[in-house]
Write an enzyme that holds these catalytic residues in place. Sequence first.
Site, PDB file in Angstrom:
ATOM      1  CG  ASP A  93       1.923  -2.513  -8.350  1.00  0.00           C
ATOM      2  OD1 ASP A  93       1.793  -2.051  -9.438  1.00  0.00           O
ATOM      3  OD2 ASP A  93       1.069  -3.405  -7.835  1.00  0.00           O
ATOM      4  CD  GLU A 152      -2.568   3.021  -5.082  1.00  0.00           C
ATOM      5  OE1 GLU A 152      -1.490   2.850  -5.004  1.00  0.00           O
ATOM      6  OE2 GLU A 152      -3.398   2.034  -5.234  1.00  0.00           O
ATOM      7  CG  HIS A 205      -2.723  -1.428  -6.794  1.00  0.00           C
ATOM      8  ND1 HIS A 205      -3.164  -0.712  -5.736  1.00  0.00           N
ATOM      9  CD2 HIS A 205      -3.148  -2.555  -6.594  1.00  0.00           C
ATOM     10  CE1 HIS A 205      -3.718  -1.453  -4.790  1.00  0.00           C
ATOM     11  NE2 HIS A 205      -3.303  -2.580  -5.308  1.00  0.00           N
ATOM     12  NE  ARG A 241      -4.267  -1.549   0.082  1.00  0.00           N
ATOM     13  CZ  ARG A 241      -4.399  -2.414  -0.735  1.00  0.00           C
ATOM     14  NH1 ARG A 241      -3.428  -2.742  -1.600  1.00  0.00           N
ATOM     15  NH2 ARG A 241      -5.450  -3.241  -0.713  1.00  0.00           N
TER      16      ARG A 241
HETATM   17  P1  NAD Z   1      -1.630 -10.971   5.067  1.00  0.00           P
HETATM   18  O1  NAD Z   1      -2.358 -10.515   6.031  1.00  0.00           O
HETATM   19  O2  NAD Z   1      -1.464 -12.604   4.804  1.00  0.00           O
HETATM   20  O3  NAD Z   1       0.046 -10.558   5.771  1.00  0.00           O
HETATM   21  C1  NAD Z   1       0.310  -9.363   6.442  1.00  0.00           C
HETATM   22  C2  NAD Z   1       1.438  -9.436   7.289  1.00  0.00           C
HETATM   23  O4  NAD Z   1       1.882  -8.373   7.670  1.00  0.00           O
HETATM   24  C3  NAD Z   1       1.116 -10.429   8.537  1.00  0.00           C
HETATM   25  O5  NAD Z   1       1.994 -11.706   8.704  1.00  0.00           O
HETATM   26  C4  NAD Z   1       1.110  -9.445   9.812  1.00  0.00           C
HETATM   27  O6  NAD Z   1       1.453  -9.804  11.004  1.00  0.00           O
HETATM   28  C5  NAD Z   1       2.081  -8.372   9.128  1.00  0.00           C
HETATM   29  N1  NAD Z   1       2.209  -7.078   9.863  1.00  0.00           N
HETATM   30  C6  NAD Z   1       1.014  -6.423  10.397  1.00  0.00           C
HETATM   31  N2  NAD Z   1       1.630  -5.403  11.072  1.00  0.00           N
HETATM   32  C7  NAD Z   1       2.959  -5.360  10.708  1.00  0.00           C
HETATM   33  C8  NAD Z   1       3.942  -4.442  11.086  1.00  0.00           C
HETATM   34  N3  NAD Z   1       3.686  -3.392  11.661  1.00  0.00           N
HETATM   35  N4  NAD Z   1       5.243  -4.637  10.546  1.00  0.00           N
HETATM   36  C9  NAD Z   1       5.394  -5.686   9.839  1.00  0.00           C
HETATM   37  N5  NAD Z   1       4.580  -6.668   9.399  1.00  0.00           N
HETATM   38  C10 NAD Z   1       3.216  -6.491   9.884  1.00  0.00           C
HETATM   39  O7  NAD Z   1      -1.664 -10.100   3.740  1.00  0.00           O
HETATM   40  P2  NAD Z   1      -1.076 -10.428   2.304  1.00  0.00           P
HETATM   41  O8  NAD Z   1      -2.253 -11.272   1.738  1.00  0.00           O
HETATM   42  O9  NAD Z   1       0.145 -11.184   2.470  1.00  0.00           O
HETATM   43  O10 NAD Z   1      -1.039  -9.122   1.674  1.00  0.00           O
HETATM   44  C11 NAD Z   1      -0.054  -8.097   2.069  1.00  0.00           C
HETATM   45  C12 NAD Z   1      -0.449  -6.435   1.530  1.00  0.00           C
HETATM   46  O11 NAD Z   1      -0.397  -6.731   0.252  1.00  0.00           O
HETATM   47  C13 NAD Z   1      -1.825  -6.314   1.742  1.00  0.00           C
HETATM   48  O12 NAD Z   1      -2.239  -5.664   3.064  1.00  0.00           O
HETATM   49  C14 NAD Z   1      -2.091  -5.380   0.794  1.00  0.00           C
HETATM   50  O13 NAD Z   1      -1.928  -3.999   1.214  1.00  0.00           O
HETATM   51  C15 NAD Z   1      -1.330  -5.828  -0.390  1.00  0.00           C
HETATM   52  N6  NAD Z   1      -1.756  -6.054  -1.747  1.00  0.00           N
HETATM   53  C16 NAD Z   1      -1.245  -5.572  -3.027  1.00  0.00           C
HETATM   54  C17 NAD Z   1      -1.619  -6.079  -4.082  1.00  0.00           C
HETATM   55  C18 NAD Z   1      -1.466  -5.461  -5.341  1.00  0.00           C
HETATM   56  O14 NAD Z   1      -1.829  -5.725  -6.388  1.00  0.00           O
HETATM   57  N7  NAD Z   1      -0.305  -4.707  -5.490  1.00  0.00           N
HETATM   58  C19 NAD Z   1      -2.666  -7.136  -4.053  1.00  0.00           C
HETATM   59  C20 NAD Z   1      -3.130  -8.051  -3.080  1.00  0.00           C
HETATM   60  C21 NAD Z   1      -2.667  -7.308  -1.769  1.00  0.00           C
END
Ligand code: NAD
Length: 317
Positions: free
Chosen positions: A254, A259, A291, A230
């Site tokens: 990305d 955005e 994105h 994000r």
């Molecule tokens: P997820 O919920 O499986 O994993 C997120 C991880 O971040 C968890 O392990 C959590 O403990 C950890 N976390 C929480 N607070 C934290 C902190 N302060 N410091 C470090 N780590 C912390 O989520 P995911 O499915 O792996 O997705 C991750 C992110 O990717 C999403 O939140 C979303 O913003 C982003 N995303 C982007 C796209 C894209 O098209 N670019 C697509 C899907 C998701």
Amino acid sequence: MRIAFFSTKPYDRIWFEPMAKDYGYEIYFIELPFSEETVFLAKGYDAVCIFVNDHVNAQMIDTLHEMGVKALLLRSAGYNHVDTRAAKGKVAVLRVPSYSPEAVAEFAMAMLLTVNRFTHKAYGRTREFNMNINGLMGTDLYHKVAGVIGTGKIGQAMIRIFHGFRMNVLAYDPYPNSNLDVQYVSLEELLSKADFLSLHCPLTPDTHHIINEKTISIMKDGAYLVNTSRGGLIDTQALINGLLAKKFGGVGLDVYEEEEGLFYEDCSDEIIQDDNLARLTTFPNVLITSHMGFFTVEAMQSIAHETLENAYALENN
Ligand code: NAD
């Protein structure tokens, strides 16, 4: 079930239309974002399907409830754009927690390899029949330190990819997963040791601007930074200052802090206006995409399937 589908892009129809027919669902595709102005369009529908740019506040939840809409179907993993507390007991909020973590992790690696090896610059040069490789020298990933912030579904896929490149992987997550084959360290240690840093944590009050003036100063000179999570994880001004000070080897974004309204509000080729974004595009070692980490055939198929499965489960419970 009748579903009002907001922020429709042309590619949504391709996946949702035939699948919805299989479920026997009727979808009303609306190109407008879901907002206080458009909420009334959901009248007469059982569910509203929205994307990450569609913000839903308590007042909109009440309106949906009054109109008899039973569910908000989020075709995304993130749900920070919906007031879930206000929705409790009124409108079910159903999301797609995991559609293709590999899609995003593979894209993050593609960005990293591109900025590291200047493939984006080489592409431009060869299209002008310029075969000069001056200024395009990269570095090996082999045996370098990769840092992963956030070891959830995408972070884990990223760790597997980094291991495939024989990198030494360090991770930071406030909730470490003992089942993972990775060394957890403090955020400071990770920042100070990583040659290549990839962000995979969600945007929360704790992670907002996790990359800022202070954390950038801890990073190694010449480190690479990739953000596919994000935009709000990075303080854009601090990033620009770091780039001006030649702190980074390269940066892949990305997602971008501002955005919304720029990247995915519609699917047009309209030229967007944003000073910081324009500034970022002037650095040759910065790669910006709109994105699209999630955007693969498999992920789209999975998003459509899981969204409609959520509707089906709701209907049959
Ligand atoms: P997820 O919920 O499986 O994993 C997120 C991880 O971040 C968890 O392990 C959590 O403990 C950890 N976390 C929480 N607070 C934290 C902190 N302060 N410091 C470090 N780590 C912390 O989520 P995911 O499915 O792996 O997705 C991750 C992110 O990717 C999403 O939140 C979303 O913003 C982003 N995303 C982007 C796209 C894209 O098209 N670019 C697509 C899907 C998701």
